[in-house]
Design a protein around this motif. Structure first.
Motif, PDB file in Angstrom:
ATOM      1  N   TYR A  86     -12.820  -3.776  -0.198  1.00  0.00           N
ATOM      2  CA  TYR A  86     -11.576  -4.545  -0.052  1.00  0.00           C
ATOM      3  C   TYR A  86     -11.137  -4.487   1.411  1.00  0.00           C
ATOM      4  CZ  TYR A  86     -11.476  -4.179  -5.133  1.00  0.00           C
ATOM      5  OH  TYR A  86     -11.795  -4.242  -6.470  1.00  0.00           O
ATOM      6  N   VAL A  87     -11.773  -5.304   2.255  1.00  0.00           N
ATOM      7  CA  VAL A  87     -11.527  -5.232   3.690  1.00  0.00           C
ATOM      8  C   VAL A  87     -10.301  -6.020   4.143  1.00  0.00           C
ATOM      9  CG1 VAL A  87     -13.914  -4.729   4.289  1.00  0.00           C
ATOM     10  CG2 VAL A  87     -13.173  -7.098   4.105  1.00  0.00           C
ATOM     11  N   ASN A  88      -9.680  -6.782   3.243  1.00  0.00           N
ATOM     12  CA  ASN A  88      -8.492  -7.543   3.634  1.00  0.00           C
ATOM     13  C   ASN A  88      -7.239  -6.673   3.699  1.00  0.00           C
ATOM     14  OD1 ASN A  88      -8.557  -7.278   0.825  1.00  0.00           O
ATOM     15  ND2 ASN A  88      -7.213  -9.027   0.535  1.00  0.00           N
ATOM     16  N   VAL A  89      -7.320  -5.432   3.219  1.00  0.00           N
ATOM     17  CA  VAL A  89      -6.190  -4.503   3.305  1.00  0.00           C
ATOM     18  C   VAL A  89      -6.231  -3.880   4.702  1.00  0.00           C
ATOM     19  CG1 VAL A  89      -5.145  -2.418   2.358  1.00  0.00           C
ATOM     20  CG2 VAL A  89      -6.276  -4.046   0.836  1.00  0.00           C
ATOM     21  N   LYS A  90      -5.197  -4.119   5.490  1.00  0.00           N
ATOM     22  CA  LYS A  90      -5.215  -3.701   6.893  1.00  0.00           C
ATOM     23  C   LYS A  90      -4.423  -2.426   7.165  1.00  0.00           C
ATOM     24  CE  LYS A  90      -7.483  -7.385   8.056  1.00  0.00           C
ATOM     25  NZ  LYS A  90      -8.913  -7.315   8.172  1.00  0.00           N
ATOM     26  N   ASN A  91      -3.250  -2.294   6.541  1.00  0.00           N
ATOM     27  CA  ASN A  91      -2.390  -1.149   6.841  1.00  0.00           C
ATOM     28  C   ASN A  91      -1.430  -0.879   5.683  1.00  0.00           C
ATOM     29  OD1 ASN A  91      -0.084  -2.893   7.113  1.00  0.00           O
ATOM     30  ND2 ASN A  91      -0.801  -3.424   9.163  1.00  0.00           N
ATOM     31  N   MET A  92      -0.504   0.038   5.911  1.00  0.00           N
ATOM     32  CA  MET A  92       0.407   0.458   4.849  1.00  0.00           C
ATOM     33  C   MET A  92       1.345  -0.644   4.367  1.00  0.00           C
ATOM     34  SD  MET A  92       3.028   2.851   7.029  1.00  0.00           S
ATOM     35  CE  MET A  92       4.430   2.879   5.957  1.00  0.00           C
ATOM     36  N   ASN A  93       1.508  -1.705   5.146  1.00  0.00           N
ATOM     37  CA  ASN A  93       2.395  -2.798   4.760  1.00  0.00           C
ATOM     38  C   ASN A  93       1.673  -3.958   4.081  1.00  0.00           C
ATOM     39  OD1 ASN A  93       4.819  -1.628   5.700  1.00  0.00           O
ATOM     40  ND2 ASN A  93       4.162  -2.060   7.786  1.00  0.00           N
ATOM     41  N   VAL A 121       0.841  -1.196   0.000  1.00  0.00           N
ATOM     42  CA  VAL A 121       0.000   0.000   0.000  1.00  0.00           C
ATOM     43  C   VAL A 121       0.878   1.247   0.000  1.00  0.00           C
ATOM     44  CG1 VAL A 121      -1.651   1.345   1.359  1.00  0.00           C
ATOM     45  CG2 VAL A 121      -1.953  -1.118   1.128  1.00  0.00           C
ATOM     46  N   SER A 122       1.915   1.264   0.826  1.00  0.00           N
ATOM     47  CA  SER A 122       2.771   2.453   0.941  1.00  0.00           C
ATOM     48  C   SER A 122       3.471   2.785  -0.376  1.00  0.00           C
ATOM     49  CB  SER A 122       3.806   2.258   2.047  1.00  0.00           C
ATOM     50  OG  SER A 122       4.600   1.111   1.801  1.00  0.00           O
ATOM     51  N   GLU A 123       3.878   1.768  -1.133  1.00  0.00           N
ATOM     52  CA  GLU A 123       4.535   2.002  -2.422  1.00  0.00           C
ATOM     53  C   GLU A 123       3.568   2.613  -3.429  1.00  0.00           C
ATOM     54  OE1 GLU A 123       5.727  -1.998  -3.225  1.00  0.00           O
ATOM     55  OE2 GLU A 123       7.621  -1.800  -2.158  1.00  0.00           O
ATOM     56  N   LEU A 124       2.359   2.062  -3.470  1.00  0.00           N
ATOM     57  CA  LEU A 124       1.365   2.582  -4.405  1.00  0.00           C
ATOM     58  C   LEU A 124       0.936   3.997  -4.000  1.00  0.00           C
ATOM     59  CD1 LEU A 124      -0.426   2.228  -6.859  1.00  0.00           C
ATOM     60  CD2 LEU A 124      -2.103   1.099  -5.390  1.00  0.00           C
ATOM     61  N   VAL A 138      -5.839   2.991   2.027  1.00  0.00           N
ATOM     62  CA  VAL A 138      -6.504   1.945   2.816  1.00  0.00           C
ATOM     63  C   VAL A 138      -7.981   2.289   2.993  1.00  0.00           C
ATOM     64  CG1 VAL A 138      -6.625   0.822   5.082  1.00  0.00           C
ATOM     65  CG2 VAL A 138      -4.403   1.209   4.005  1.00  0.00           C
ATOM     66  N   ASP A 139      -8.289   3.533   3.353  1.00  0.00           N
ATOM     67  CA  ASP A 139      -9.682   3.953   3.541  1.00  0.00           C
ATOM     68  C   ASP A 139     -10.480   3.828   2.252  1.00  0.00           C
ATOM     69  OD1 ASP A 139      -9.149   4.485   6.199  1.00  0.00           O
ATOM     70  OD2 ASP A 139      -8.984   6.661   5.913  1.00  0.00           O
ATOM     71  N   PHE A 140      -9.889   4.234   1.129  1.00  0.00           N
ATOM     72  CA  PHE A 140     -10.562   4.120  -0.167  1.00  0.00           C
ATOM     73  C   PHE A 140     -10.878   2.654  -0.479  1.00  0.00           C
ATOM     74  CE2 PHE A 140     -10.087   3.198  -4.726  1.00  0.00           C
ATOM     75  CZ  PHE A 140     -11.198   3.873  -5.206  1.00  0.00           C
ATOM     76  N   LEU A 141      -9.919   1.775  -0.255  1.00  0.00           N
ATOM     77  CA  LEU A 141     -10.137   0.355  -0.527  1.00  0.00           C
ATOM     78  C   LEU A 141     -11.220  -0.224   0.376  1.00  0.00           C
ATOM     79  CD1 LEU A 141      -6.464  -0.722  -1.177  1.00  0.00           C
ATOM     80  CD2 LEU A 141      -8.323  -0.736  -2.844  1.00  0.00           C
ATOM     81  N   HIS A 142     -11.231   0.160   1.653  1.00  0.00           N
ATOM     82  CA  HIS A 142     -12.279  -0.313   2.565  1.00  0.00           C
ATOM     83  C   HIS A 142     -13.652   0.153   2.092  1.00  0.00           C
ATOM     84  CE1 HIS A 142      -9.549  -1.084   6.311  1.00  0.00           C
ATOM     85  NE2 HIS A 142      -9.279  -1.880   5.298  1.00  0.00           N
TER      86      HIS A 142
END
Length: 64
Positions: A29-36, A6-9, A21-25
């Motif tokens: 896309y709830v499996n994205v948890k944090n910047m890593n 996430v941080s790279e993108l 992350v907020d946009f994906l949620h």
């Protein structure tokens, strides 16, 4: 497109990781948890289509 964090993108599309992350949620896309978190190609493409469509690689036309 390859799998990326996430941080790279976020850096590529000039956003904060939390915004990505907020946009994906918000888009289910709830499996994205944090910047890593590692993004799937679908998640990556969704973010790029919204915030940086010029970075999506176009498919090359088939030679005739």
């Amino acid at each position: 497109m390859s799998k990326m964090k996430v941080s790279e993108l976020a850096a590529e599309v000039k956003l904060k990781s939390k915004e990505v992350v907020d946009f994906l949620h918000e888009n289910g896309y709830v499996n994205v948890k944090n910047m890593n978190s590692i993004l799937s190609e679908e998640e990556e493409k969704t973010v790029r289509m919204k915030f940086a469509p010029e970075t999506i690689k176009k498919a090359k036309p088939e030679p005739k």
